[in-house]
Design a protein around this motif. Sequence first.
Motif, PDB file in Angstrom:
ATOM      1  N   GLN A  87       0.854  -1.181   0.000  1.00  0.00           N
ATOM      2  CA  GLN A  87       0.000   0.000   0.000  1.00  0.00           C
ATOM      3  C   GLN A  87       0.894   1.235   0.000  1.00  0.00           C
ATOM      4  O   GLN A  87       1.905   1.290   0.710  1.00  0.00           O
ATOM      5  CB  GLN A  87      -0.909   0.019   1.226  1.00  0.00           C
ATOM      6  CG  GLN A  87      -1.998  -1.024   1.214  1.00  0.00           C
ATOM      7  CD  GLN A  87      -2.995  -0.813   2.349  1.00  0.00           C
ATOM      8  OE1 GLN A  87      -2.868   0.118   3.159  1.00  0.00           O
ATOM      9  NE2 GLN A  87      -3.998  -1.670   2.417  1.00  0.00           N
ATOM     10  N   TYR A  88       0.510   2.214  -0.801  1.00  0.00           N
ATOM     11  CA  TYR A  88       1.254   3.465  -0.921  1.00  0.00           C
ATOM     12  C   TYR A  88       0.428   4.548  -0.240  1.00  0.00           C
ATOM     13  O   TYR A  88      -0.684   4.852  -0.671  1.00  0.00           O
ATOM     14  CB  TYR A  88       1.508   3.788  -2.390  1.00  0.00           C
ATOM     15  CG  TYR A  88       2.188   2.648  -3.130  1.00  0.00           C
ATOM     16  CD1 TYR A  88       3.558   2.659  -3.360  1.00  0.00           C
ATOM     17  CD2 TYR A  88       1.455   1.544  -3.567  1.00  0.00           C
ATOM     18  CE1 TYR A  88       4.184   1.607  -4.016  1.00  0.00           C
ATOM     19  CE2 TYR A  88       2.075   0.488  -4.219  1.00  0.00           C
ATOM     20  CZ  TYR A  88       3.437   0.519  -4.438  1.00  0.00           C
ATOM     21  OH  TYR A  88       4.039  -0.522  -5.074  1.00  0.00           O
ATOM     22  N   ARG A  89       0.960   5.119   0.840  1.00  0.00           N
ATOM     23  CA  ARG A  89       0.176   6.029   1.661  1.00  0.00           C
ATOM     24  C   ARG A  89       0.856   7.390   1.780  1.00  0.00           C
ATOM     25  O   ARG A  89       2.058   7.477   2.058  1.00  0.00           O
ATOM     26  CB  ARG A  89      -0.013   5.455   3.076  1.00  0.00           C
ATOM     27  CG  ARG A  89      -0.690   4.091   3.133  1.00  0.00           C
ATOM     28  CD  ARG A  89      -0.761   3.607   4.571  1.00  0.00           C
ATOM     29  NE  ARG A  89      -1.401   2.302   4.695  1.00  0.00           N
ATOM     30  CZ  ARG A  89      -1.540   1.654   5.847  1.00  0.00           C
ATOM     31  NH1 ARG A  89      -1.069   2.185   6.962  1.00  0.00           N
ATOM     32  NH2 ARG A  89      -2.126   0.467   5.879  1.00  0.00           N
TER      33      ARG A  89
ATOM     34  N   ARG B  79      -4.474   6.374   1.060  1.00  0.00           N
ATOM     35  CA  ARG B  79      -3.707   5.345   0.371  1.00  0.00           C
ATOM     36  C   ARG B  79      -4.021   5.368  -1.115  1.00  0.00           C
ATOM     37  O   ARG B  79      -5.139   5.671  -1.526  1.00  0.00           O
ATOM     38  CB  ARG B  79      -3.993   3.964   0.961  1.00  0.00           C
ATOM     39  CG  ARG B  79      -5.432   3.538   0.910  1.00  0.00           C
ATOM     40  CD  ARG B  79      -5.629   2.240   1.680  1.00  0.00           C
ATOM     41  NE  ARG B  79      -7.051   1.900   1.786  1.00  0.00           N
ATOM     42  CZ  ARG B  79      -7.525   0.903   2.511  1.00  0.00           C
ATOM     43  NH1 ARG B  79      -6.686   0.129   3.183  1.00  0.00           N
ATOM     44  NH2 ARG B  79      -8.815   0.658   2.569  1.00  0.00           N
TER      45      ARG B  79
ATOM     46  N   SER C 234      -7.003   6.337   4.795  1.00  0.00           N
ATOM     47  CA  SER C 234      -6.313   5.282   5.541  1.00  0.00           C
ATOM     48  C   SER C 234      -6.014   5.790   6.945  1.00  0.00           C
ATOM     49  O   SER C 234      -5.199   6.707   7.116  1.00  0.00           O
ATOM     50  CB  SER C 234      -5.013   4.892   4.833  1.00  0.00           C
ATOM     51  OG  SER C 234      -4.299   3.936   5.575  1.00  0.00           O
TER      52      SER C 234
END
Length: 236
Positions: free
Chosen positions: A67-69, A86, A191
Amino acid sequence: MHDHVLNFKADFDILGTDNTMELVTINPVTESYPWSDHPRNTMKLIRHEVATEDESRLNWDPNGQTQYRIVNKDKPNKYGEYRGYRILPSQGTIHLAINNSSNLGNAANWAYHDLQITKQKDTEPRSANPQNGEDVYEPLVNFDRFFDGESLDQEDLVLWFNLGMHHIPHTGDLPNTVFTTAHSAIQITPSNYFDRDQSRDTVNMVRLDYAPGKSILKTFGQAPQICPTDWEGGYY
């Protein structure tokens, strides 16, 4: 055959302009626990922060395991988790399949990665220029020059992401290419931003019954009244 790649710029300000890119990756591990008589094949999370622009040119992880947050480390939620948003692939995201294109030169260096993060600068408003094709080796905007090692720790961040498709023509493209299946998308979702499931607020309802000279308001659900209204002036 060829690629269709479109670049988008998303300027994030999560609870202010001091933000960080955090990668959260699922890592398969074999772990022994006191309560188990044999090792367990399970998984854990590995957290990694993208520290500088030099390490910020990313591709989607296989199997969707990362996951890219974009988070704000200075303003956690009440559980101590970093609040943010996210970014996840949704439908057919791609980047350019070839490397060092002899046709593009330096005119489309934004097309070689799925995600790229830079520090926000007014002097870097876009990843390319319509006239880049006039001199592909010395274009007006060379996206590679945006990445000069600057810190991305709690800075005003810009996310550059690509959507598109690999186009391998087939006989069904004749005489016109059918694009009804050419979908590409990402998801940008909260997120740890909220302390609870926001959909719970939708269980509250209002019923309004009309009658001659009056109206009857009834609320039901979890809240006693979700639509404060002044009914003294009559009915609507």
